[in-house]
Motif scaffolding. Sequence first.
Motif, PDB file in Angstrom:
ATOM      1  N   TRP B  13      -3.090   3.958  -3.454  1.00 30.49           N
ATOM      2  CA  TRP B  13      -1.698   3.706  -3.064  1.00 30.49           C
ATOM      3  C   TRP B  13      -1.541   3.682  -1.543  1.00 30.49           C
ATOM      4  O   TRP B  13      -0.777   2.882  -1.001  1.00 30.49           O
ATOM      5  N   LEU B  14      -2.279   4.572  -0.862  1.00 30.07           N
ATOM      6  CA  LEU B  14      -2.228   4.547   0.605  1.00 30.07           C
ATOM      7  C   LEU B  14      -2.771   3.218   1.131  1.00 30.07           C
ATOM      8  O   LEU B  14      -2.206   2.620   2.054  1.00 30.07           O
ATOM      9  N   LEU B  16      -2.805   0.407  -0.524  1.00 28.76           N
ATOM     10  CA  LEU B  16      -1.819  -0.637  -0.835  1.00 28.76           C
ATOM     11  C   LEU B  16      -0.658  -0.609   0.155  1.00 28.76           C
ATOM     12  O   LEU B  16      -0.070  -1.651   0.471  1.00 28.76           O
ATOM     13  N   GLY B  17      -0.356   0.596   0.653  1.00 19.67           N
ATOM     14  CA  GLY B  17       0.690   0.714   1.688  1.00 19.67           C
ATOM     15  C   GLY B  17       0.310  -0.093   2.928  1.00 19.67           C
ATOM     16  O   GLY B  17       1.138  -0.816   3.498  1.00 19.67           O
ATOM     17  N   THR B  18      -0.957   0.013   3.334  1.00 19.29           N
ATOM     18  CA  THR B  18      -1.399  -0.772   4.507  1.00 19.29           C
ATOM     19  C   THR B  18      -1.419  -2.261   4.168  1.00 19.29           C
ATOM     20  O   THR B  18      -1.140  -3.097   5.017  1.00 19.29           O
ATOM     21  N   ILE B  20       0.610  -3.774   2.167  1.00 23.83           N
ATOM     22  CA  ILE B  20       1.996  -4.289   2.222  1.00 23.83           C
ATOM     23  C   ILE B  20       2.297  -4.747   3.649  1.00 23.83           C
ATOM     24  O   ILE B  20       2.821  -5.834   3.874  1.00 23.83           O
ATOM     25  N   MET B  21       1.916  -3.895   4.622  1.00 25.39           N
ATOM     26  CA  MET B  21       2.185  -4.253   6.023  1.00 25.39           C
ATOM     27  C   MET B  21       1.353  -5.460   6.444  1.00 25.39           C
ATOM     28  O   MET B  21       1.823  -6.319   7.182  1.00 25.39           O
ATOM     29  N   THR B  24       2.926  -8.532   4.860  1.00 25.42           N
ATOM     30  CA  THR B  24       4.271  -8.782   5.392  1.00 25.42           C
ATOM     31  C   THR B  24       4.177  -9.335   6.803  1.00 25.42           C
ATOM     32  O   THR B  24       5.055 -10.089   7.224  1.00 25.42           O
TER      33      THR B  24
END
Lengths: 126, 375
Positions: B13-14, B16-18, B20-21, B24
């Motif tokens: 999940w961490l 995937l957080g990166t 996302i950025m 984006t």
Amino acid sequence: MSHDDHQTHHVNYLAVFFVLCGCTGLSVLFDVLSMPKGVTIVLVLAVACAKAMSVMMYFMHLKFEGNWKYVLLAPTTILAIGLPIALFPDIGRSYYINAAPQVTSWADEVAEYEREHAAATEGGAH
Amino acid sequence: MGIPIPNSKLGMWLFLGTEIMFFTAFIGSYIVLRLGSNGWPTRYEDTHINVLLGGINTFVLIVSSYCVVVAHEAMAQKSFARARGYLWVTTILAFLFLGIKGIEYKGKIDHDILPGRIPETSSQAMVKVADQLEELVRERFHAYTHADVIKAERPADIIGIAPLVQALPSAERPSSLTDAEFKAFQASSVVDYALFQQWLDLKQHIVADVSLDSPALTADYLAKREELAEGVRLPALKLEEVRERLASLKTSGPMKVRAGDASPEQSGSPEQAAATGDAGQDAVTALNSQMAGLISARVFDPHPMVYGNIFASCYFIMTGFHAIHVIVGMILFGMVLKQGSSLNERWTDWVENSGLYWHFVDLVWIFLFPLLYII
């Protein structure tokens, strides 16, 4: 953490799958229908958001996760949204102006120069 | 106390957080660039973006996402054979996705819709045609200098070499070549010189910005300009003229299209070629047809597209990085499938985490599809 933590949430994945397929069909339909461009953009992006929410909530199980999901995802989401907002004043508003080479012909520029030159010469004569 | 999920899932999940950025940044930049541009290529004739193929790929990813989630469910129920079956389907669908993407990329490459290669104005489109013809002339002339048929101090100087190519049909055979080899060079030199003339004629007209109907080579051009009243200029070169000239070259070859300023002995014909040297008329005619094919394959029809390069950059960077993610997902699933019938519950977390990753890949495509294919 043991593997016993894998819980079954009794999600009807097939129903979610059909919703996603239906949404994709809607996107193509909105493209085919001759609507104003702005309306098409709003509709297809709304459908994309609905699809994204379905995938995140059910396929990625975020609907059933604890509050840690907010702690983990809120900062990245804020930063991700912040980037286009930060870029917009510099690039989105004035990156390609009318004087860009893509939309200006040399003939126009030469004519403009000559007009200015003529005006400056006349001004000097007075 | 702590986050109530496995460490591996927290790690995913961490990550995937990166991610996302990461995506984006591309998607956000694309939106901002597009909003900031005075136009954007959207017609199929310009972009060769195929909504149907994009839609099929969307469907393929949705099916694969469904298969992954069901595979994870099967793993949790210790139904490992079923899980493997669904993961196989997912991997095959990933191959299908990349295959369709490959077809789309080929469409772009075939039409030279690549970053930095798209002319954005009529003049850029005309220059591109001349540049591609020049590249072909260079390649053809290189054959003579490389085989020592022509001795040139500066082999890259095609204008300097051109008279030597022109004179080849009546030149002496070098001792390093057999008679048959030299005759082949003589025959091709007639066609290659005609190609050179076509390029030079077009280039001169582009530099002088004069219509192909008017002379552009130095002496005639200056004489014609002398006749003009002050302030009056020769008609400017139009893209349509270049398009027609190129179409003629592609159908008839350089020997049969008269370059505007070529004198009768320069413009050449198969008959003259046969008369001036040993090269046979049939060989020259056949080579001329081959050259027409070569021009068709190597010189793109001029197609100016305002903001085409930034469009192509955005398209390839977003879909390219997405495709790399698809490949990584295939490797993750491949490692599970490698276990074969010995797949067991120790792989449940792996399947869950690679499934999360795969759903994210699907999620990115959910936004890329409307942004790139529909809007």
